[in-house]
Design a protein around this motif. Sequence first.
Motif, PDB file in Angstrom:
ATOM      1  N   MET A 194       9.627  16.452   7.850  1.00 15.11           N
ATOM      2  CA  MET A 194      10.846  15.878   7.238  1.00 15.11           C
ATOM      3  C   MET A 194      10.751  15.560   5.889  1.00 15.11           C
ATOM      4  SD  MET A 194      12.662  13.501  10.048  1.00 15.11           S
ATOM      5  CE  MET A 194      11.169  13.035  10.913  1.00 15.11           C
ATOM      6  N   ILE A 195       9.413  15.027   5.620  1.00 14.92           N
ATOM      7  CA  ILE A 195       9.380  14.665   4.120  1.00 14.92           C
ATOM      8  C   ILE A 195       9.120  15.764   3.207  1.00 14.92           C
ATOM      9  CG2 ILE A 195       7.471  13.548   2.571  1.00 14.92           C
ATOM     10  CD1 ILE A 195       7.004  11.391   4.762  1.00 14.92           C
ATOM     11  N   ALA A 196       8.485  16.937   3.586  1.00 13.60           N
ATOM     12  CA  ALA A 196       8.497  17.900   2.852  1.00 13.60           C
ATOM     13  C   ALA A 196      10.028  18.624   2.518  1.00 13.60           C
ATOM     14  CB  ALA A 196       7.771  19.071   3.710  1.00 13.60           C
ATOM     15  N   GLY A 197      10.753  18.376   3.530  1.00  8.42           N
ATOM     16  CA  GLY A 197      12.138  18.789   3.264  1.00  8.42           C
ATOM     17  C   GLY A 197      12.799  17.994   2.257  1.00  8.42           C
ATOM     18  N   PHE A 199       0.816  -1.145   0.114  1.00 12.78           N
ATOM     19  CA  PHE A 199      -0.053  -0.084   0.132  1.00 12.78           C
ATOM     20  C   PHE A 199       0.819   1.257   0.164  1.00 12.78           C
ATOM     21  CE2 PHE A 199      -2.416   3.340   1.719  1.00 12.78           C
ATOM     22  CZ  PHE A 199      -3.594   3.269   1.479  1.00 12.78           C
ATOM     23  N   ASP A 200       1.902   1.305   0.894  1.00 15.48           N
ATOM     24  CA  ASP A 200       2.751   2.446   0.848  1.00 15.48           C
ATOM     25  C   ASP A 200       3.445   2.834  -0.588  1.00 15.48           C
ATOM     26  OD1 ASP A 200       1.892   2.524   3.334  1.00 15.48           O
ATOM     27  OD2 ASP A 200       3.837   1.889   4.414  1.00 15.48           O
ATOM     28  N   LEU A 201       3.534   1.568  -1.223  1.00 12.46           N
ATOM     29  CA  LEU A 201       4.524   1.947  -2.460  1.00 12.46           C
ATOM     30  C   LEU A 201       3.669   2.644  -3.548  1.00 12.46           C
ATOM     31  CD1 LEU A 201       6.214  -1.484  -3.243  1.00 12.46           C
ATOM     32  CD2 LEU A 201       7.387   0.690  -2.391  1.00 12.46           C
ATOM     33  N   VAL A 202       2.199   2.677  -3.302  1.00 10.98           N
ATOM     34  CA  VAL A 202       1.376   3.208  -4.181  1.00 10.98           C
ATOM     35  C   VAL A 202       1.269   4.740  -3.540  1.00 10.98           C
ATOM     36  CG1 VAL A 202      -1.151   3.331  -5.053  1.00 10.98           C
ATOM     37  CG2 VAL A 202       0.024   1.047  -4.723  1.00 10.98           C
ATOM     38  N   PHE A 203       1.245   4.744  -2.210  1.00  8.61           N
ATOM     39  CA  PHE A 203       1.008   6.195  -1.605  1.00  8.61           C
ATOM     40  C   PHE A 203       2.419   6.779  -2.061  1.00  8.61           C
ATOM     41  CE2 PHE A 203       2.139   9.178   1.851  1.00  8.61           C
ATOM     42  CZ  PHE A 203       0.947   9.520   2.049  1.00  8.61           C
ATOM     43  N   VAL A 204       3.597   6.339  -2.096  1.00  5.81           N
ATOM     44  CA  VAL A 204       4.699   7.212  -2.421  1.00  5.81           C
ATOM     45  C   VAL A 204       4.890   7.457  -3.768  1.00  5.81           C
ATOM     46  CG1 VAL A 204       7.326   7.113  -2.307  1.00  5.81           C
ATOM     47  CG2 VAL A 204       6.098   6.105  -0.264  1.00  5.81           C
ATOM     48  N   TRP A 226      -2.943   9.353   4.904  1.00  5.14           N
ATOM     49  CA  TRP A 226      -2.015   8.332   5.468  1.00  5.14           C
ATOM     50  C   TRP A 226      -1.956   8.110   6.722  1.00  5.14           C
ATOM     51  CZ3 TRP A 226       2.911   7.256   7.829  1.00  5.14           C
ATOM     52  CH2 TRP A 226       3.121   5.884   7.584  1.00  5.14           C
ATOM     53  N   VAL A 227      -1.792   9.403   7.597  1.00  7.79           N
ATOM     54  CA  VAL A 227      -2.009   9.411   9.156  1.00  7.79           C
ATOM     55  C   VAL A 227      -3.325   8.522   9.595  1.00  7.79           C
ATOM     56  CG1 VAL A 227      -2.178  10.673  11.088  1.00  7.79           C
ATOM     57  CG2 VAL A 227      -0.440  11.491   9.538  1.00  7.79           C
ATOM     58  N   VAL A 228      -4.303   8.771   8.803  1.00 10.92           N
ATOM     59  CA  VAL A 228      -5.724   8.315   9.174  1.00 10.92           C
ATOM     60  C   VAL A 228      -5.616   6.677   8.905  1.00 10.92           C
ATOM     61  CG1 VAL A 228      -7.965   8.010   8.645  1.00 10.92           C
ATOM     62  CG2 VAL A 228      -7.038  10.139   8.840  1.00 10.92           C
ATOM     63  N   HIS A 229      -4.939   6.456   7.896  1.00 13.81           N
ATOM     64  CA  HIS A 229      -4.586   5.027   7.338  1.00 13.81           C
ATOM     65  C   HIS A 229      -3.800   4.289   8.630  1.00 13.81           C
ATOM     66  CE1 HIS A 229      -3.902   1.762   4.698  1.00 13.81           C
ATOM     67  NE2 HIS A 229      -2.500   1.818   5.015  1.00 13.81           N
ATOM     68  N   ASP A 250       8.796   4.710  10.112  1.00  9.30           N
ATOM     69  CA  ASP A 250      10.200   4.484   9.682  1.00  9.30           C
ATOM     70  C   ASP A 250      10.422   4.260   8.019  1.00  9.30           C
ATOM     71  OD1 ASP A 250      11.306   5.584  11.808  1.00  9.30           O
ATOM     72  OD2 ASP A 250      11.632   3.651  12.592  1.00  9.30           O
ATOM     73  N   LEU A 251       9.554   2.995   7.554  1.00 11.66           N
ATOM     74  CA  LEU A 251       9.544   2.644   6.292  1.00 11.66           C
ATOM     75  C   LEU A 251       9.067   3.686   5.304  1.00 11.66           C
ATOM     76  CD1 LEU A 251       8.102  -0.807   7.027  1.00 11.66           C
ATOM     77  CD2 LEU A 251      10.327  -0.333   6.471  1.00 11.66           C
ATOM     78  N   ILE A 252       8.044   4.424   5.673  1.00  9.51           N
ATOM     79  CA  ILE A 252       7.710   5.523   4.792  1.00  9.51           C
ATOM     80  C   ILE A 252       8.729   6.513   4.636  1.00  9.51           C
ATOM     81  CG2 ILE A 252       6.320   7.052   6.317  1.00  9.51           C
ATOM     82  CD1 ILE A 252       5.103   5.696   3.092  1.00  9.51           C
ATOM     83  N   LEU A 253       9.520   6.878   5.728  1.00  9.16           N
ATOM     84  CA  LEU A 253      10.667   7.913   5.342  1.00  9.16           C
ATOM     85  C   LEU A 253      11.711   7.233   4.434  1.00  9.16           C
ATOM     86  CD1 LEU A 253      11.235  10.558   6.344  1.00  9.16           C
ATOM     87  CD2 LEU A 253      12.514   9.557   8.257  1.00  9.16           C
ATOM     88  N   ILE A 254      12.067   6.163   4.786  1.00  9.09           N
ATOM     89  CA  ILE A 254      13.262   5.336   4.072  1.00  9.09           C
ATOM     90  C   ILE A 254      12.760   5.520   2.429  1.00  9.09           C
ATOM     91  CG2 ILE A 254      14.312   3.185   3.285  1.00  9.09           C
ATOM     92  CD1 ILE A 254      14.068   2.576   6.250  1.00  9.09           C
ATOM     93  N   ILE A 255      11.395   5.025   2.109  1.00 13.97           N
ATOM     94  CA  ILE A 255      10.942   4.832   0.801  1.00 13.97           C
ATOM     95  C   ILE A 255      10.788   6.558   0.157  1.00 13.97           C
ATOM     96  CG2 ILE A 255       8.865   4.417  -0.493  1.00 13.97           C
ATOM     97  CD1 ILE A 255       8.090   2.555   1.303  1.00 13.97           C
TER      98      ILE A 255
END
Length: 443
Positions: free
Chosen positions: A300-303, A29-34, A67-70, A218-223
Amino acid sequence: MGGDRWRGRLGPAISIAPGARVDRFEVFFDLVFVFSFFIITRATAMDVTGRSLLHAMLVLAVLWWVWVVHCVVATRVRLGEGFVPALMVLAMAALFCFALSLPQAFDPTQEMAAGPMVVAISYLVIRAVHLLLYWHVAKERPGERRLLLKYSPELVASTLLLVGAALIPPLIDDPGLADGVRDGLWVSVVVLQYGMGLVAGAWGWTVTSAEHWTERYDLILIIALGESVISVGVGSNLLGQPPTWPAVAAAVLGIFFTAALWWAHYDVVGPAARIALHVAKGRSRVAMARDAYAYFYLVMIAGIILFALGAEEIVHDVANPHVPLSEPPHGPGVELLFGGVVCYLSANMLFQLRTLHTLSWSRLGTVVLLIAAIPVAGRLPGLAALALLTAICVGLVTVEVVVMADSRRALRDVVFQEKAEHEAHEAAVRARWHDHVENEPST
């Protein structure tokens, strides 16, 4: 009846256990999100202006709240078990449509476009799937259902605001006013979402598995960091022309400073924060999960997106054989590159302060140095500007490895001991399979 029959065939929804971890379906799911991160970066890179950057951050904020709600739903039910994956595929399809329509979300407002409406409808479908799933798994807990009813107006209001952003601006004759109304409606969505998260507080919610929550973020930040590398490689046209030594050097520097940013979070701060969330209980755990992970990870992701835009622009010029290597970068590439790293490290310091109640002076000094280096880097050739940023980021990592040697060693011992015990337990459980096979009668 038909729904009950299919749920019976696929299996029921299963609640999260305290020691649960992220399963493979969640990563899928996160791969689609990213993919949405990639679309945001690509759409913004086509025309980097102040307004396009504003639009990128607004879209990112709305998407991140989804994603937070998810993740909140995932703290209650295992998304990869029973009938839940079949339901989440619908949310994935809506998320993919949401991502595809993002470049048109802020189309010129003189004409009625499909993109903004697709954004609003996709958003509603994703949020509705989350709401219905949580409602289903909370059927035995009336208090949780009352919480859902309490916060459901946010879903209705945010959807109506997005629909308004799609339908109202084309009805306004003045283009400037129409753009302002549309942007204002999107800002209202963001304020409503994150304001509701603060007003709601921590009462009534739970984070059953701190391990699952921290691992998911942590995984979503790595992706996202990996996506920034892909975006630079694709957007700077490194694949569209024969490699040159300057292009190779720029690519290597990009990998080095991205790896340094990974190290800055995952070497000490990330693992220590994970332990801190495990230690916290009840409302304090929920508040820490919200503030540190749901809010500061967004910054962090915005950065990451900002420094990816800057790196892409600089590497594109470095790789272009028609641009002299001695020529300073044109456009906002340097400001985006250094500013994005400043944004990432600043948010990481806030994350550290919220979870560990400490502040790293080496990082504070690095942020000040990066800000001071922006005018200097703007006068340097693009490759030199990249080298300067890389030297500062790698220097930060080197200083912390030396200064924090004892703390790192103590943390590593704790983490490794936990990992070894967990692996030993898993090996013992799997050993039963062999015992079962050996005890079976031969046929």
